[in-house]
Design a protein around this motif. Structure first.
Motif, PDB file in Angstrom:
ATOM      1  N   THR A   9       0.838  -1.202   0.000  1.00  0.00           N
ATOM      2  CA  THR A   9       0.000   0.000   0.000  1.00  0.00           C
ATOM      3  C   THR A   9       0.872   1.249   0.000  1.00  0.00           C
ATOM      4  N   GLU A  10       1.893   1.245   0.845  1.00  0.00           N
ATOM      5  CA  GLU A  10       2.810   2.382   0.900  1.00  0.00           C
ATOM      6  C   GLU A  10       3.536   2.547  -0.434  1.00  0.00           C
ATOM      7  N   PHE A  11       4.005   1.450  -0.988  1.00  0.00           N
ATOM      8  CA  PHE A  11       4.695   1.527  -2.282  1.00  0.00           C
ATOM      9  C   PHE A  11       3.793   2.107  -3.362  1.00  0.00           C
ATOM     10  N   LEU A  12       2.530   1.688  -3.381  1.00  0.00           N
ATOM     11  CA  LEU A  12       1.603   2.186  -4.394  1.00  0.00           C
ATOM     12  C   LEU A  12       1.364   3.687  -4.224  1.00  0.00           C
ATOM     13  N   ALA A  13       1.198   4.148  -2.989  1.00  0.00           N
ATOM     14  CA  ALA A  13       1.020   5.579  -2.743  1.00  0.00           C
ATOM     15  C   ALA A  13       2.259   6.354  -3.184  1.00  0.00           C
ATOM     16  N   GLN A  14       3.443   5.831  -2.885  1.00  0.00           N
ATOM     17  CA  GLN A  14       4.683   6.489  -3.295  1.00  0.00           C
ATOM     18  C   GLN A  14       4.803   6.550  -4.814  1.00  0.00           C
ATOM     19  N   TYR A  15       4.438   5.471  -5.487  1.00  0.00           N
ATOM     20  CA  TYR A  15       4.471   5.431  -6.951  1.00  0.00           C
ATOM     21  C   TYR A  15       3.549   6.495  -7.537  1.00  0.00           C
ATOM     22  N   LEU A  16       2.335   6.586  -7.035  1.00  0.00           N
ATOM     23  CA  LEU A  16       1.392   7.593  -7.536  1.00  0.00           C
ATOM     24  C   LEU A  16       1.926   9.004  -7.317  1.00  0.00           C
ATOM     25  N   LEU A  17       2.538   9.225  -6.171  1.00  0.00           N
ATOM     26  CA  LEU A  17       3.110  10.550  -5.898  1.00  0.00           C
ATOM     27  C   LEU A  17       4.315  10.832  -6.795  1.00  0.00           C
ATOM     28  N   GLU A  18       5.104   9.827  -7.093  1.00  0.00           N
ATOM     29  CA  GLU A  18       6.237  10.031  -7.999  1.00  0.00           C
ATOM     30  C   GLU A  18       5.742  10.372  -9.408  1.00  0.00           C
ATOM     31  N   LEU A  19       4.668   9.729  -9.852  1.00  0.00           N
ATOM     32  CA  LEU A  19       4.073  10.102 -11.132  1.00  0.00           C
ATOM     33  C   LEU A  19       3.622  11.560 -11.112  1.00  0.00           C
ATOM     34  N   ALA A  20       3.024  11.968  -9.998  1.00  0.00           N
ATOM     35  CA  ALA A  20       2.513  13.336  -9.870  1.00  0.00           C
ATOM     36  C   ALA A  20       3.635  14.371  -9.903  1.00  0.00           C
ATOM     37  N   LEU A  21       4.793  14.017  -9.359  1.00  0.00           N
ATOM     38  CA  LEU A  21       5.922  14.952  -9.342  1.00  0.00           C
ATOM     39  C   LEU A  21       6.384  15.338 -10.741  1.00  0.00           C
ATOM     40  N   ALA A  22       6.201  14.421 -11.685  1.00  0.00           N
ATOM     41  CA  ALA A  22       6.672  14.655 -13.049  1.00  0.00           C
ATOM     42  C   ALA A  22       5.605  15.299 -13.933  1.00  0.00           C
ATOM     43  N   GLU A  23       4.466  15.647 -13.365  1.00  0.00           N
ATOM     44  CA  GLU A  23       3.343  16.160 -14.144  1.00  0.00           C
ATOM     45  C   GLU A  23       2.972  17.570 -13.682  1.00  0.00           C
ATOM     46  N   ALA A  24       3.128  18.542 -14.569  1.00  0.00           N
ATOM     47  CA  ALA A  24       2.866  19.947 -14.228  1.00  0.00           C
ATOM     48  C   ALA A  24       1.423  20.187 -13.797  1.00  0.00           C
ATOM     49  N   SER A  25       0.486  19.442 -14.349  1.00  0.00           N
ATOM     50  CA  SER A  25      -0.926  19.677 -14.019  1.00  0.00           C
ATOM     51  C   SER A  25      -1.238  19.405 -12.550  1.00  0.00           C
ATOM     52  N   THR A  26      -0.417  18.599 -11.897  1.00  0.00           N
ATOM     53  CA  THR A  26      -0.685  18.296 -10.483  1.00  0.00           C
ATOM     54  C   THR A  26      -0.258  19.427  -9.550  1.00  0.00           C
ATOM     55  N   LEU A  27       0.401  20.439 -10.091  1.00  0.00           N
ATOM     56  CA  LEU A  27       0.759  21.601  -9.268  1.00  0.00           C
ATOM     57  C   LEU A  27      -0.479  22.349  -8.776  1.00  0.00           C
ATOM     58  N   ALA A  28      -1.616  22.082  -9.384  1.00  0.00           N
ATOM     59  CA  ALA A  28      -2.870  22.718  -8.970  1.00  0.00           C
ATOM     60  C   ALA A  28      -3.354  22.180  -7.622  1.00  0.00           C
ATOM     61  N   PHE A  29      -2.802  21.048  -7.173  1.00  0.00           N
ATOM     62  CA  PHE A  29      -3.239  20.423  -5.923  1.00  0.00           C
ATOM     63  C   PHE A  29      -2.254  20.705  -4.791  1.00  0.00           C
ATOM     64  N   ARG A  30      -2.783  20.904  -3.606  1.00  0.00           N
ATOM     65  CA  ARG A  30      -1.928  21.045  -2.427  1.00  0.00           C
ATOM     66  C   ARG A  30      -1.232  19.708  -2.154  1.00  0.00           C
ATOM     67  N   PRO A  31      -0.033  19.746  -1.616  1.00  0.00           N
ATOM     68  CA  PRO A  31       0.668  18.490  -1.302  1.00  0.00           C
ATOM     69  C   PRO A  31      -0.158  17.567  -0.399  1.00  0.00           C
ATOM     70  N   THR A  33      -3.369  17.299  -0.325  1.00  0.00           N
ATOM     71  CA  THR A  33      -4.433  16.711  -1.142  1.00  0.00           C
ATOM     72  C   THR A  33      -3.875  15.583  -1.998  1.00  0.00           C
ATOM     73  N   LEU A  34      -2.716  15.810  -2.611  1.00  0.00           N
ATOM     74  CA  LEU A  34      -2.064  14.749  -3.397  1.00  0.00           C
ATOM     75  C   LEU A  34      -1.781  13.528  -2.526  1.00  0.00           C
ATOM     76  N   SER A  35      -1.248  13.762  -1.349  1.00  0.00           N
ATOM     77  CA  SER A  35      -0.915  12.651  -0.446  1.00  0.00           C
ATOM     78  C   SER A  35      -2.162  11.891  -0.018  1.00  0.00           C
ATOM     79  N   ALA A  36      -3.202  12.623   0.356  1.00  0.00           N
ATOM     80  CA  ALA A  36      -4.443  11.975   0.785  1.00  0.00           C
ATOM     81  C   ALA A  36      -5.044  11.160  -0.350  1.00  0.00           C
ATOM     82  N   ALA A  37      -5.069  11.715  -1.549  1.00  0.00           N
ATOM     83  CA  ALA A  37      -5.635  10.998  -2.695  1.00  0.00           C
ATOM     84  C   ALA A  37      -4.816   9.751  -3.023  1.00  0.00           C
ATOM     85  N   ALA A  38      -3.491   9.856  -2.955  1.00  0.00           N
ATOM     86  CA  ALA A  38      -2.630   8.704  -3.231  1.00  0.00           C
ATOM     87  C   ALA A  38      -2.857   7.601  -2.199  1.00  0.00           C
TER      88      ALA A  38
END
Length: 111
Positions: A9-31, A33-38
């Motif tokens: 579960t932790e690995f999957l959340a980390q993977y989703l967050l790593e994908l988000a780091l490389a995507e400019a569109s995710t800058l619209a979300f607070r950290p 919010t990104l963490s909670a969603a992941a």
């Protein structure tokens, strides 16, 4: 409260967050919010429950988390379609739980 440290579960959340780091569109979300969603998506994908109180404790509204979750699911689907992408391949390794290969089914309105 569920503990996700050191698990698939932790690995999957980390993977989703790593994908988000490389995507400019995710800058619209607070950290937060990104963490909670992941975490929400990772818990759901591994058969665990997200308790409503988690969002309250983190200070993330349900609608914001669902919007962000949809963006994370889209990133995951795009990464799966681009199998030579470094992040996808990195998280496909067994030592990281092979989490990039998990098919994330959207929970509670995340699609």
């Amino acid at each position: 409260a569920a503990c996700v440290q050191g698990t698939r579960t932790e690995f999957l959340a980390q993977y989703l967050l790593e994908l988000a780091l490389a995507e400019a569109s995710t800058l619209a979300f607070r950290p937060s919010t990104l963490s909670a969603a992941a975490i929400h998506l990772a818990l759901h994908a591994t058969g665990q429950r997200w308790e409503a109180e988690y969002g309250q404790l983190i200070g993330v509204g349900h609608e914001a988390m669902m919007t962000c979750g949809r963006a994370l699911v889209a990133l995951h689907r795009r990464a799966r379609g681009n199998r030579d992408k470094f992040v996808w391949v990195k998280w496909l390794k067994e030592k990281r739980g092979a989490v990039s290969g998990i098919d994330i089914v959207s929970p509670g309105g995340i699609s």
